[in-house]
Design a protein around this motif. Structure first.
Motif, PDB file in Angstrom:
ATOM      1  N   GLU A  97       0.978  -1.265  -0.206  1.00 54.72           N
ATOM      2  CA  GLU A  97       0.009  -0.059   0.084  1.00 54.72           C
ATOM      3  C   GLU A  97       0.764   1.260  -0.032  1.00 54.72           C
ATOM      4  O   GLU A  97       0.640   2.098  -0.847  1.00 54.72           O
ATOM      5  CB  GLU A  97      -0.855   0.127   1.222  1.00 54.72           C
ATOM      6  N   LEU A  98       1.829   1.246   0.948  1.00 52.06           N
ATOM      7  CA  LEU A  98       2.680   2.453   0.750  1.00 52.06           C
ATOM      8  C   LEU A  98       3.548   2.901  -0.363  1.00 52.06           C
ATOM      9  O   LEU A  98       3.650   3.743  -0.690  1.00 52.06           O
ATOM     10  CB  LEU A  98       3.698   2.444   1.959  1.00 52.06           C
ATOM     11  N   LEU A  99       4.178   1.512  -1.025  1.00 52.54           N
ATOM     12  CA  LEU A  99       4.647   1.850  -2.085  1.00 52.54           C
ATOM     13  C   LEU A  99       3.739   2.273  -3.302  1.00 52.54           C
ATOM     14  O   LEU A  99       4.158   3.085  -4.076  1.00 52.54           O
ATOM     15  CB  LEU A  99       5.463   0.440  -2.693  1.00 52.54           C
ATOM     16  N   ASP A 100       2.608   1.629  -3.526  1.00 53.50           N
ATOM     17  CA  ASP A 100       1.672   2.104  -4.602  1.00 53.50           C
ATOM     18  C   ASP A 100       1.177   3.452  -4.489  1.00 53.50           C
ATOM     19  O   ASP A 100       0.912   4.134  -5.377  1.00 53.50           O
ATOM     20  CB  ASP A 100       0.389   1.142  -4.587  1.00 53.50           C
ATOM     21  N   LYS A 101       1.070   3.898  -3.185  1.00 54.47           N
ATOM     22  CA  LYS A 101       0.695   5.407  -2.806  1.00 54.47           C
ATOM     23  C   LYS A 101       1.774   6.195  -3.240  1.00 54.47           C
ATOM     24  O   LYS A 101       1.411   7.044  -3.808  1.00 54.47           O
ATOM     25  CB  LYS A 101       0.216   5.502  -1.328  1.00 54.47           C
ATOM     26  N   LEU A 110       4.303   5.809  -5.539  1.00 55.20           N
ATOM     27  CA  LEU A 110       4.435   5.964  -6.763  1.00 55.20           C
ATOM     28  C   LEU A 110       3.090   6.541  -7.581  1.00 55.20           C
ATOM     29  O   LEU A 110       3.225   7.084  -8.336  1.00 55.20           O
ATOM     30  CB  LEU A 110       4.533   4.306  -7.259  1.00 55.20           C
ATOM     31  N   ASP A 111       2.044   6.681  -6.634  1.00 60.59           N
ATOM     32  CA  ASP A 111       0.847   7.275  -7.269  1.00 60.59           C
ATOM     33  C   ASP A 111       0.967   8.835  -7.165  1.00 60.59           C
ATOM     34  O   ASP A 111       0.860   9.444  -8.159  1.00 60.59           O
ATOM     35  CB  ASP A 111      -0.234   6.790  -6.839  1.00 60.59           C
ATOM     36  N   GLU A 112       1.642   9.142  -6.025  1.00 63.45           N
ATOM     37  CA  GLU A 112       1.901  10.527  -5.745  1.00 63.45           C
ATOM     38  C   GLU A 112       3.111  11.295  -6.744  1.00 63.45           C
ATOM     39  O   GLU A 112       2.799  12.069  -7.247  1.00 63.45           O
ATOM     40  CB  GLU A 112       2.436  10.782  -4.355  1.00 63.45           C
ATOM     41  N   LEU A 113       4.047  10.245  -6.917  1.00 66.51           N
ATOM     42  CA  LEU A 113       4.992  10.797  -7.721  1.00 66.51           C
ATOM     43  C   LEU A 113       4.482  10.798  -9.504  1.00 66.51           C
ATOM     44  O   LEU A 113       4.890  11.786  -9.993  1.00 66.51           O
ATOM     45  CB  LEU A 113       6.160   9.694  -8.099  1.00 66.51           C
ATOM     46  N   GLU A 117       1.315  11.601 -10.253  1.00 73.14           N
ATOM     47  CA  GLU A 117       0.576  12.675 -10.171  1.00 73.14           C
ATOM     48  C   GLU A 117       1.344  13.988 -10.310  1.00 73.14           C
ATOM     49  O   GLU A 117       1.251  14.866 -10.877  1.00 73.14           O
ATOM     50  CB  GLU A 117      -0.342  12.746  -9.163  1.00 73.14           C
ATOM     51  N   SER A 118       2.465  13.981  -9.757  1.00 76.23           N
ATOM     52  CA  SER A 118       3.269  15.097  -9.565  1.00 76.23           C
ATOM     53  C   SER A 118       4.200  15.290 -10.774  1.00 76.23           C
ATOM     54  O   SER A 118       5.172  16.241 -10.991  1.00 76.23           O
ATOM     55  CB  SER A 118       4.312  15.135  -8.291  1.00 76.23           C
ATOM     56  N   GLY A 119       4.163  14.261 -11.570  1.00 70.48           N
ATOM     57  CA  GLY A 119       4.941  14.305 -13.015  1.00 70.48           C
ATOM     58  C   GLY A 119       6.392  13.981 -13.112  1.00 70.48           C
ATOM     59  O   GLY A 119       7.139  14.133 -13.819  1.00 70.48           O
ATOM     60  N   LYS A 120       6.550  13.320 -11.621  1.00 63.86           N
ATOM     61  CA  LYS A 120       7.899  12.794 -11.503  1.00 63.86           C
ATOM     62  C   LYS A 120       7.960  11.237 -11.300  1.00 63.86           C
ATOM     63  O   LYS A 120       8.524  10.831 -10.532  1.00 63.86           O
ATOM     64  CB  LYS A 120       8.575  13.404 -10.074  1.00 63.86           C
ATOM     65  N   GLY A 121       7.088  10.511 -12.135  1.00 68.40           N
ATOM     66  CA  GLY A 121       7.350   9.280 -12.222  1.00 68.40           C
ATOM     67  C   GLY A 121       8.390   8.625 -12.347  1.00 68.40           C
ATOM     68  O   GLY A 121       9.026   8.916 -13.192  1.00 68.40           O
ATOM     69  N   ARG A 122       8.539   7.500 -11.339  1.00 69.46           N
ATOM     70  CA  ARG A 122       9.818   6.616 -11.339  1.00 69.46           C
ATOM     71  C   ARG A 122       9.419   5.366 -11.852  1.00 69.46           C
ATOM     72  O   ARG A 122       8.395   4.964 -12.258  1.00 69.46           O
ATOM     73  CB  ARG A 122      10.521   6.723 -10.189  1.00 69.46           C
ATOM     74  N   THR A 123      10.545   4.440 -11.779  1.00 70.65           N
ATOM     75  CA  THR A 123      10.533   3.157 -12.434  1.00 70.65           C
ATOM     76  C   THR A 123       9.734   1.988 -11.482  1.00 70.65           C
ATOM     77  O   THR A 123      10.186   0.969 -11.734  1.00 70.65           O
ATOM     78  CB  THR A 123      11.779   2.503 -12.941  1.00 70.65           C
ATOM     79  N   GLY A 124       9.075   2.796 -10.470  1.00 72.37           N
ATOM     80  CA  GLY A 124       8.629   1.656  -9.644  1.00 72.37           C
ATOM     81  C   GLY A 124       9.450   1.077  -8.331  1.00 72.37           C
ATOM     82  O   GLY A 124       9.312  -0.051  -7.724  1.00 72.37           O
ATOM     83  N   ALA A 125      10.378   1.984  -8.124  1.00 72.11           N
ATOM     84  CA  ALA A 125      11.048   1.820  -6.829  1.00 72.11           C
ATOM     85  C   ALA A 125      11.087   2.990  -5.876  1.00 72.11           C
ATOM     86  O   ALA A 125      10.825   3.907  -6.400  1.00 72.11           O
ATOM     87  CB  ALA A 125      12.412   1.732  -7.355  1.00 72.11           C
TER      88      ALA A 125
END
Length: 157
Positions: free
Chosen positions: A19-23, A25-28, A30-38
């Motif tokens: 849950e914490l990781l998914d949350k 990553l979703d925040e990143l 939304e902010s346009g700073k998406g990372r590779t899932g880590a």
């Protein structure tokens, strides 16, 4: 893993970390700073030892037809305050040298009284710095200060 029995504690922790990781990553995303899932997830304490928990999404989004769940990898790494590179978060949050000293002592799990003694300050001065740091970083606890600095959350987001 299929066919192996895990204790309820492990199951609870893994669910929480997912849950914490998914949350995060979703925040990143939304902010346009998406990372590779880590990303950094949590700090786990076992008696006197502390571990950082980092998570990685191994598979992409589950497809509706396959009903396949995302796969996660969680890495527990022994945490020592010296092993954390805080130069980037210190610059992002524009922390003074004194605030940086206080954060380093927070990471070493020092109390306000111990911080005051180590830095040659009064207890009330340290309490004032703590309140200022919490307001500056936008959190309501000492743990929040550490979490925001370790996750690298940008003050402008």
């Amino acid at each position: 893993k299929e066919g192996t029995a895990s204790s309820p504690d492990n199951s609870f922790l893994c669910s929480r970390w997912k849950e914490l990781l998914d949350k995060g990553l979703d925040e990143l995303k939304e902010s346009g700073k998406g990372r590779t899932g880590a990303g950094f997830i949590d700090i786990l304490q076992s008696r006197r030892r502390r571990y950082t928990v980092k998570g990685l999404v191994l598979s992409g989004q589950p497809s509706a037809s396959k009903k396949q769940e995302k796969q996660y990898l969680f890495i527990l790494e022994r945490f020592t305050p010296e092993s954390v590179n805080l130069s980037m978060p210190f610059r992002q949050w524009n922390l003074s040298h004194r605030e940086q000293d206080i954060v380093r002592l927070l990471l070493a799990d020092r109390s306000n009284k111990e911080i005051a003694h180590a830095l040659g300050l009064s207890l009330n001065t340290v309490k004032g710095y703590m309140k200022f740091l919490m307001r500056k970083i936008g959190v309501k606890s000492r743990a929040g200060i550490i979490a925001n600095l370790l996750t690298g959350r940008n003050p402008s987001s």
